[in-house]
Motif scaffolding. Structure first.
Motif, PDB file in Angstrom:
ATOM      1  N   ALA A 149     -45.790   4.863  11.734  1.00  0.00           N
ATOM      2  CA  ALA A 149     -45.997   4.175  10.456  1.00  0.00           C
ATOM      3  C   ALA A 149     -47.005   4.962   9.626  1.00  0.00           C
ATOM      4  O   ALA A 149     -47.947   5.535  10.176  1.00  0.00           O
ATOM      5  N   PRO A 150     -46.822   4.994   8.308  1.00  0.00           N
ATOM      6  CA  PRO A 150     -47.739   5.780   7.482  1.00  0.00           C
ATOM      7  C   PRO A 150     -49.113   5.144   7.384  1.00  0.00           C
ATOM      8  O   PRO A 150     -49.257   3.933   7.391  1.00  0.00           O
ATOM      9  N   GLY A 151     -50.094   6.011   7.301  1.00  0.00           N
ATOM     10  CA  GLY A 151     -51.478   5.580   7.133  1.00  0.00           C
ATOM     11  C   GLY A 151     -52.106   6.299   5.955  1.00  0.00           C
ATOM     12  O   GLY A 151     -51.441   6.550   4.955  1.00  0.00           O
ATOM     13  N   ALA A 152     -53.360   6.695   6.115  1.00  0.00           N
ATOM     14  CA  ALA A 152     -54.079   7.386   5.049  1.00  0.00           C
ATOM     15  C   ALA A 152     -53.340   8.657   4.649  1.00  0.00           C
ATOM     16  O   ALA A 152     -52.876   9.414   5.503  1.00  0.00           O
ATOM     17  N   GLY A 153     -53.197   8.865   3.361  1.00  0.00           N
ATOM     18  CA  GLY A 153     -52.521  10.044   2.859  1.00  0.00           C
ATOM     19  C   GLY A 153     -51.030  10.063   3.145  1.00  0.00           C
ATOM     20  O   GLY A 153     -50.384  11.091   2.994  1.00  0.00           O
ATOM     21  N   GLY A 154     -50.482   8.924   3.605  1.00  0.00           N
ATOM     22  CA  GLY A 154     -49.062   8.857   3.930  1.00  0.00           C
ATOM     23  C   GLY A 154     -48.703   9.512   5.255  1.00  0.00           C
ATOM     24  O   GLY A 154     -47.534   9.576   5.631  1.00  0.00           O
ATOM     25  N   GLU A 155     -49.703   9.978   5.994  1.00  0.00           N
ATOM     26  CA  GLU A 155     -49.471  10.624   7.289  1.00  0.00           C
ATOM     27  C   GLU A 155     -49.224   9.576   8.375  1.00  0.00           C
ATOM     28  O   GLU A 155     -49.808   8.490   8.330  1.00  0.00           O
ATOM     29  N   PRO A 156     -48.388   9.893   9.376  1.00  0.00           N
ATOM     30  CA  PRO A 156     -48.177   8.952  10.481  1.00  0.00           C
ATOM     31  C   PRO A 156     -49.508   8.604  11.165  1.00  0.00           C
ATOM     32  O   PRO A 156     -50.361   9.477  11.335  1.00  0.00           O
ATOM     33  N   ILE A 157     -49.665   7.337  11.536  1.00  0.00           N
ATOM     34  CA  ILE A 157     -50.936   6.908  12.130  1.00  0.00           C
ATOM     35  C   ILE A 157     -51.075   7.333  13.590  1.00  0.00           C
ATOM     36  O   ILE A 157     -52.174   7.370  14.115  1.00  0.00           O
ATOM     37  N   HIS A 158     -49.970   7.638  14.258  1.00  0.00           N
ATOM     38  CA  HIS A 158     -50.014   8.044  15.676  1.00  0.00           C
ATOM     39  C   HIS A 158     -50.797   7.027  16.512  1.00  0.00           C
ATOM     40  O   HIS A 158     -51.568   7.395  17.394  1.00  0.00           O
ATOM     41  N   GLU A 159     -50.613   5.748  16.220  1.00  0.00           N
ATOM     42  CA  GLU A 159     -51.330   4.678  16.919  1.00  0.00           C
ATOM     43  C   GLU A 159     -50.754   4.483  18.316  1.00  0.00           C
ATOM     44  O   GLU A 159     -49.555   4.546  18.516  1.00  0.00           O
ATOM     45  N   TRP A 160     -51.626   4.273  19.283  1.00  0.00           N
ATOM     46  CA  TRP A 160     -51.183   3.905  20.630  1.00  0.00           C
ATOM     47  C   TRP A 160     -50.660   2.474  20.582  1.00  0.00           C
ATOM     48  O   TRP A 160     -51.325   1.591  20.051  1.00  0.00           O
TER      49      TRP A 160
END
Length: 114
Positions: free
Chosen positions: A88-99
């Motif tokens: 899912a996108p996060g800051a700057g539209g970059e993937p959040i790579h959340e666990w």
């Protein structure tokens, strides 16, 4: 998310909504809920004593932002979908790579030793 711009939060929420809509179309969606960061960890502390709140590792509540309940054919499919959601996108539209934690429901009955 508290450090993201309103546009970044909107993009993230739109991704999450679209993800759920796609799962609805495939019949894999069951439920989703977002959680507020407010809350407490609670533990029983013995007879006549008040519960202990915000015990060790209280900071982990910042990691549990919500959940999806899905109904899929295999563990592999659940892991595949979790991997997608982790992008899912996060800051700057970059993937959040959340666990993300993937766990099946307990569907059996406990065994009792006699």
């Amino acid at each position: 998310m508290d450090r993201w711009t309103p546009a970044e939060v909107d993009a993230h929420m739109r991704y999450m909504h679209d993800f759920a809509a796609r799962l609805e179309e495939t019949g894999e969606f069951v439920d989703t809920q977002a959680l507020l960061p407010d809350g407490a960890f609670v533990r029983y502390d013995g007879p006549g004593r008040p519960p202990v709140t915000d015990g060790p590792f209280a900071e982990t509540k910042d990691l549990i932002a919500g959940w999806y309940i899905i109904d899929v054919e295999s563990w592999e499919r659940a892991v595949e979908l979790a991997g997608e959601l982790s992008a899912a996108p996060g800051a700057g539209g970059e993937p959040i790579h959340e666990w993300l934690e993937v766990r099946p429901f307990f569907t059996g009955s406990p065994t009792v030793n006699e």
